[in-house]
Design an enzyme around this catalytic site. Sequence first.
Site, PDB file in Angstrom:
ATOM      1  N   ASP A 166      -3.498   2.298  -5.483  1.00 26.51           N
ATOM      2  CA  ASP A 166      -2.206   2.233  -4.782  1.00 26.51           C
ATOM      3  C   ASP A 166      -2.029   0.979  -3.933  1.00 26.51           C
ATOM      4  O   ASP A 166      -1.216   0.969  -3.026  1.00 26.51           O
ATOM      5  CB  ASP A 166      -1.976   3.514  -3.955  1.00 26.51           C
ATOM      6  CG  ASP A 166      -2.762   3.533  -2.657  1.00 26.51           C
ATOM      7  OD1 ASP A 166      -3.823   2.877  -2.594  1.00 26.51           O
ATOM      8  OD2 ASP A 166      -2.313   4.195  -1.706  1.00 26.51           O
ATOM      9  N   GLU A 167      -2.789  -0.070  -4.240  1.00 27.67           N
ATOM     10  CA  GLU A 167      -2.652  -1.308  -3.474  1.00 27.67           C
ATOM     11  C   GLU A 167      -2.597  -2.533  -4.374  1.00 27.67           C
ATOM     12  O   GLU A 167      -3.297  -2.596  -5.376  1.00 27.67           O
ATOM     13  CB  GLU A 167      -3.854  -1.478  -2.526  1.00 27.67           C
ATOM     14  CG  GLU A 167      -3.833  -0.507  -1.374  1.00 27.67           C
ATOM     15  CD  GLU A 167      -5.003  -0.714  -0.422  1.00 27.67           C
ATOM     16  OE1 GLU A 167      -5.363  -1.871  -0.159  1.00 27.67           O
ATOM     17  OE2 GLU A 167      -5.536   0.303   0.048  1.00 27.67           O
ATOM     18  N   ASP A 220       0.870  -1.179   0.000  1.00 18.81           N
ATOM     19  CA  ASP A 220       0.000   0.000   0.000  1.00 18.81           C
ATOM     20  C   ASP A 220       0.908   1.230   0.000  1.00 18.81           C
ATOM     21  O   ASP A 220       1.735   1.386   0.899  1.00 18.81           O
ATOM     22  CB  ASP A 220      -0.879  -0.050   1.263  1.00 18.81           C
ATOM     23  CG  ASP A 220      -1.815   1.143   1.372  1.00 18.81           C
ATOM     24  OD1 ASP A 220      -1.797   2.023   0.484  1.00 18.81           O
ATOM     25  OD2 ASP A 220      -2.555   1.200   2.369  1.00 18.81           O
TER      26      ASP A 220
END
Length: 363
Positions: free
Chosen positions: A111-112, A9
């Site tokens: 974003d993960e 993350d």
Amino acid sequence: MSRIILHLDLDYFFAQVEELRHPDSKDKPIVVCIYSGRTSDSGAVSTCNYVARKFGVKAGIPIIRAKKILEGKDATFLRADHAHYANVSQQIMQILLRYVDISKFEQTSIDEAYLDISEKINGDYSKAKDTAERIKKQILKEQKLTCSIGIGPNKLIAKIASAQNKPNGLTVVKPDEVENFLSYMEVDSIPGVGGKTKEALLSMSIRMIADLRSADPAVLIEKFGKNTGVFLYQASRGIDESIVQMHEEQKQISRIATLKEDTRDLGEILELVDALAQDITDEINANNLSFETIGINAIDSTIQMHTKSKTLMRPSSELEDLKKTAKELYTELLNSTTASFRRAGIRVEKLESKKGQKTLGEF
Ligand code: DCP
Ligand code: CA
């Protein structure tokens, strides 16, 4: 066989990207905003850097409130630039794909991502930690961004672990540590347990995951229904069998761009499409992939979308195959309509890793 899953993350993602573009404001509060447009300040905070968080600014609060909180603090307020963040995100996902085969990769948000690194790690958690350190170093080197990584025996534990030591964290939870790791956490550390479920659990005197573990499963099912009840029962024990895998619709690479002027001239359209095809095959080859289905999507001057696709006889990674099929499809499209086109796009689907050439992994 027991698995080892890594969850990554990126830290305060949009705001961290903005720090790179505004290095002078880096040590001051930076707030990324989504303006709704009604008045000059209406809208919500998308995210902010940790300097701003210290003062209590966070995602979702009104921009006006953030401005009040940060008054006199020399804060920078910026409009969210999604196209840029998506671009950076894509580059980072490309880095991750050097460490696992695409079949062991799942991007879950901008974003993960999860990586199933079981293969080659052979149950060795210290090797898994080395891999995570290498990934963090590489992202920092190439994109100047920090991230937080969690490692555990399944997606649930990896995800909870990645949130433990933010920012720039690395948290490893081995199978025999799972029970203890979860015991001292509140129930809303379980992804998917939001305010409502938390409150309902609290009304049953269940605050910590350890309390949840001692709850009667029949009562949980009665209160929350079968799906959620069983989920809570299993999550409290750190059980999660779900596999790391991209959803079907994510298994494609696409590009679209605006033509110089509205046109239905095949030559003009192909000039743009061929450049997009080059871009796509670069990405395909950088990741050792092949594609089998090729599609086009074009937007005409009335903002109407047109699509067509074709599946090849066998998988390919060749630019010429892509260009040739795109030409066929655009020829068909132009023959089937009198529309003029504003934007032209192309995509490849049914992506597979090329046989015998699994991505290096560097384990
Ligand atoms: N985002 C948003 N609005 C929200 C939550 C998130 O626009 N309510 C955007 C901005 C974030 C990005 O999504 O940068 C990723 O969301 P995260 O929840 O991962 O938050 P951050 O990356 O900003 O912070 P953290 O360091 O806590 O991961
Ligand atoms: Ca994040």
